[in-house]
Design a protein around this motif. Structure first.
Motif, PDB file in Angstrom:
ATOM      1  N   LEU A 275       0.968  -1.251  -0.037  1.00 25.29           N
ATOM      2  CA  LEU A 275       0.184  -0.077   0.122  1.00 25.29           C
ATOM      3  C   LEU A 275       0.849   1.195  -0.008  1.00 25.29           C
ATOM      4  O   LEU A 275       0.600   2.285  -0.499  1.00 25.29           O
ATOM      5  N   GLY A 276       2.006   1.347   0.620  1.00 28.77           N
ATOM      6  CA  GLY A 276       2.949   2.248   0.446  1.00 28.77           C
ATOM      7  C   GLY A 276       2.521   3.442   1.376  1.00 28.77           C
ATOM      8  O   GLY A 276       3.039   4.538   1.239  1.00 28.77           O
ATOM      9  N   VAL A 277       1.649   3.499   2.395  1.00 29.92           N
ATOM     10  CA  VAL A 277       1.158   4.518   3.049  1.00 29.92           C
ATOM     11  C   VAL A 277       2.139   4.950   3.942  1.00 29.92           C
ATOM     12  O   VAL A 277       2.404   6.291   4.130  1.00 29.92           O
ATOM     13  N   MET A 278       2.912   4.008   4.669  1.00 30.81           N
ATOM     14  CA  MET A 278       3.901   4.631   5.500  1.00 30.81           C
ATOM     15  C   MET A 278       5.320   4.812   4.892  1.00 30.81           C
ATOM     16  O   MET A 278       6.489   4.761   5.512  1.00 30.81           O
ATOM     17  N   GLY A 279       5.353   4.494   3.498  1.00 29.54           N
ATOM     18  CA  GLY A 279       6.800   4.529   2.832  1.00 29.54           C
ATOM     19  C   GLY A 279       7.035   5.726   2.284  1.00 29.54           C
ATOM     20  O   GLY A 279       6.571   6.839   3.010  1.00 29.54           O
ATOM     21  N   PRO A 280       8.133   5.707   1.766  1.00 24.99           N
ATOM     22  CA  PRO A 280       8.753   7.306   1.100  1.00 24.99           C
ATOM     23  C   PRO A 280       7.806   7.961   0.398  1.00 24.99           C
ATOM     24  O   PRO A 280       6.931   7.402  -0.434  1.00 24.99           O
ATOM     25  N   PRO A 281       7.943   9.052   0.146  1.00 27.79           N
ATOM     26  CA  PRO A 281       6.862   9.825  -0.639  1.00 27.79           C
ATOM     27  C   PRO A 281       7.051   9.694  -1.965  1.00 27.79           C
ATOM     28  O   PRO A 281       8.137   9.198  -2.556  1.00 27.79           O
ATOM     29  N   LEU A 282       6.123  10.192  -2.827  1.00 26.60           N
ATOM     30  CA  LEU A 282       6.371   9.819  -4.432  1.00 26.60           C
ATOM     31  C   LEU A 282       7.225  10.651  -4.895  1.00 26.60           C
ATOM     32  O   LEU A 282       7.493  11.682  -4.574  1.00 26.60           O
ATOM     33  N   ASP A 283       7.705  10.051  -6.109  1.00 29.79           N
ATOM     34  CA  ASP A 283       8.745  10.939  -6.746  1.00 29.79           C
ATOM     35  C   ASP A 283       8.055  12.344  -7.027  1.00 29.79           C
ATOM     36  O   ASP A 283       9.204  13.386  -7.169  1.00 29.79           O
ATOM     37  N   ILE A 284       6.923  12.387  -7.469  1.00 31.95           N
ATOM     38  CA  ILE A 284       6.475  13.617  -7.958  1.00 31.95           C
ATOM     39  C   ILE A 284       6.537  14.814  -6.992  1.00 31.95           C
ATOM     40  O   ILE A 284       6.623  16.103  -7.159  1.00 31.95           O
ATOM     41  N   VAL A 285       6.762  14.291  -5.695  1.00 34.07           N
ATOM     42  CA  VAL A 285       6.909  15.482  -4.435  1.00 34.07           C
ATOM     43  C   VAL A 285       8.239  16.190  -4.810  1.00 34.07           C
ATOM     44  O   VAL A 285       8.143  17.510  -4.806  1.00 34.07           O
ATOM     45  N   ASP A 286       9.130  15.569  -5.107  1.00 30.24           N
ATOM     46  CA  ASP A 286      10.516  16.252  -5.290  1.00 30.24           C
ATOM     47  C   ASP A 286      10.455  17.115  -6.798  1.00 30.24           C
ATOM     48  O   ASP A 286      11.004  17.997  -6.928  1.00 30.24           O
ATOM     49  N   ARG A 287       9.924  16.407  -7.764  1.00 32.63           N
ATOM     50  CA  ARG A 287       9.488  17.056  -9.098  1.00 32.63           C
ATOM     51  C   ARG A 287       8.819  18.324  -9.095  1.00 32.63           C
ATOM     52  O   ARG A 287       9.001  19.388  -9.787  1.00 32.63           O
ATOM     53  N   ILE A 288       7.848  18.273  -8.192  1.00 35.55           N
ATOM     54  CA  ILE A 288       7.100  19.619  -8.109  1.00 35.55           C
ATOM     55  C   ILE A 288       7.832  20.698  -7.348  1.00 35.55           C
ATOM     56  O   ILE A 288       7.758  21.697  -7.817  1.00 35.55           O
ATOM     57  N   LYS A 289       8.618  20.095  -6.331  1.00 39.08           N
ATOM     58  CA  LYS A 289       9.537  21.223  -5.536  1.00 39.08           C
ATOM     59  C   LYS A 289      10.375  21.999  -6.413  1.00 39.08           C
ATOM     60  O   LYS A 289      10.885  23.037  -6.361  1.00 39.08           O
ATOM     61  N   ASN A 290      11.234  20.945  -7.427  1.00 39.35           N
ATOM     62  CA  ASN A 290      12.284  21.571  -8.028  1.00 39.35           C
ATOM     63  C   ASN A 290      11.707  22.178  -9.398  1.00 39.35           C
ATOM     64  O   ASN A 290      12.589  22.523 -10.065  1.00 39.35           O
TER      65      ASN A 290
ATOM     66  N   ASP B 114      10.623  20.197 -12.054  1.00 42.99           N
ATOM     67  CA  ASP B 114      10.786  19.158 -13.109  1.00 42.99           C
ATOM     68  C   ASP B 114       9.706  18.740 -13.589  1.00 42.99           C
ATOM     69  O   ASP B 114       9.570  18.160 -14.545  1.00 42.99           O
ATOM     70  N   VAL B 115       8.427  19.060 -12.611  1.00 41.19           N
ATOM     71  CA  VAL B 115       7.083  18.488 -13.024  1.00 41.19           C
ATOM     72  C   VAL B 115       6.677  19.120 -14.592  1.00 41.19           C
ATOM     73  O   VAL B 115       5.911  18.576 -15.126  1.00 41.19           O
ATOM     74  N   ALA B 116       7.301  20.291 -14.799  1.00 42.04           N
ATOM     75  CA  ALA B 116       6.912  21.041 -16.047  1.00 42.04           C
ATOM     76  C   ALA B 116       7.423  19.972 -17.394  1.00 42.04           C
ATOM     77  O   ALA B 116       6.729  19.940 -18.156  1.00 42.04           O
ATOM     78  N   ILE B 117       8.508  19.162 -17.199  1.00 40.33           N
ATOM     79  CA  ILE B 117       8.590  18.191 -18.195  1.00 40.33           C
ATOM     80  C   ILE B 117       7.775  17.270 -18.163  1.00 40.33           C
ATOM     81  O   ILE B 117       7.235  16.610 -19.390  1.00 40.33           O
ATOM     82  N   ASP B 118       7.246  16.743 -17.142  1.00 42.18           N
ATOM     83  CA  ASP B 118       6.131  15.598 -16.979  1.00 42.18           C
ATOM     84  C   ASP B 118       4.747  16.103 -17.966  1.00 42.18           C
ATOM     85  O   ASP B 118       4.443  15.409 -18.541  1.00 42.18           O
TER      86      ASP B 118
END
Length: 260
Positions: A68-83, A85-89
């Motif tokens: 389920l990943g609820v308690m796992g690391p954040p999704l990659d998109i978290v960092d991509r939004i922050k820096n 890079d989501v604009a490329i997506d």
């Protein structure tokens, strides 16, 4: 399909980490099962659970937690939004939401194989688990687990998209973790909640993450009850997809304003 395969292969490289996670699951499973068994034996009525059914609940929940990943690391998109890079997506010829979902389904499949199933096997070797002896609950259970993983990702994806408006989302994600795991039935089954809290939980998608799949897999919910659980899960999938798309659309407008 290729994105799901890529997600599986990516997770496969973290075999040692998943082995460590499996060991953690087993240790906490032993503790939780012992506490729950003591509670069942000390109480005449324990939400309809018996010694073997509460053991099944504990070990199935431990087995599903990693996928389920609820308690796992954040999704990659978290960092991509922050820096940024989501604009490329946004420029890629693939849908952001569904491409990330496909990759996460592959990750979850690998986690179930290397972390979830061994945890349940460890439970069967140490406790008596009340599991069905027919194939139907397992077939419906597989569908329920896939829907649960999908719902979990869609909710985490929506929480991650808050980063379009907040500089730091760790507090929001931590709050989500606490609420989601509790209302999903990780600590105690949702069926043991007081009446008012049970009603609150059923109005949220969280029981569909854990309690629903466990009820189907363990045979607690059969026939029409199992189909109803799947129907509720499917509704939450549609809600999660719609919410993610609305946030993506709004976030894209926000990103364009920030970037000029």
């Amino acid at each position: 399909m290729r994105l799901a395969e890529a997600g599986f292969r990516r997770q496969w490289h973290y075999r040692l980490a998943m082995f460590a996670g499996m060991c953690t699951n087993v240790v906490f499973g032993l503790v939780r099962a012992s506490v729950m068994l003591a509670a069942v034996r000390a109480t005449a009525e324990f939400g309809g659970y018996t010694s073997d059914s509460i053991s099944a609940y504990v070990w199935l929940s431990q087995g599903l937690l990693g996928a389920l990943g609820v308690m796992g690391p954040p999704l990659d998109i978290v960092d991509r939004i922050k820096n940024g890079d989501v604009a490329i997506d946004f420029l890629r010829p693939v849908d952001i939401q569904f491409s990330y979902l496909a990759g996460d389904l592959g990750r979850a499949g690998c986690a179930l194989l290397l972390r979830g199933l061994p945890s349940v096997v460890a439970g069967t070797l140490t406790f008596e688990l009340g599991l069905p002896r027919t194939g139907t609950p397992y077939l419906l259970g597989v569908v329920s687990v896939v829907l649960a993983v999908t719902i979990s990702f869609l909710l985490l994806f929506a929480v991650s998209l808050v980063g379009f408006w907040l500089v730091e989302t760790r507090g929001i994600r931590l709050l989500y973790q606490i609420v989601a795991t509790f209302l999903a039935g990780l600590f105690v089954p949702v069926h043991l909640f007081p009446g008012w809290l049970y009603t609150v939980a059923t109005l949220t998608p969280f029981p569909s993450l854990l309690q629903g799949p466990i009820d189907v897999l363990s045979g607690r919910a059969t026939g029409a009850a199992a189909v109803q659980i799947l129907g509720v899960q499917l509704c939450w999938v549609l809600v999660g997809v719609a919410l993610g798309r609305l946030l993506l659309r709004a976030g894209r407008r926000k990103l364009e304003v920030q970037g000029g």
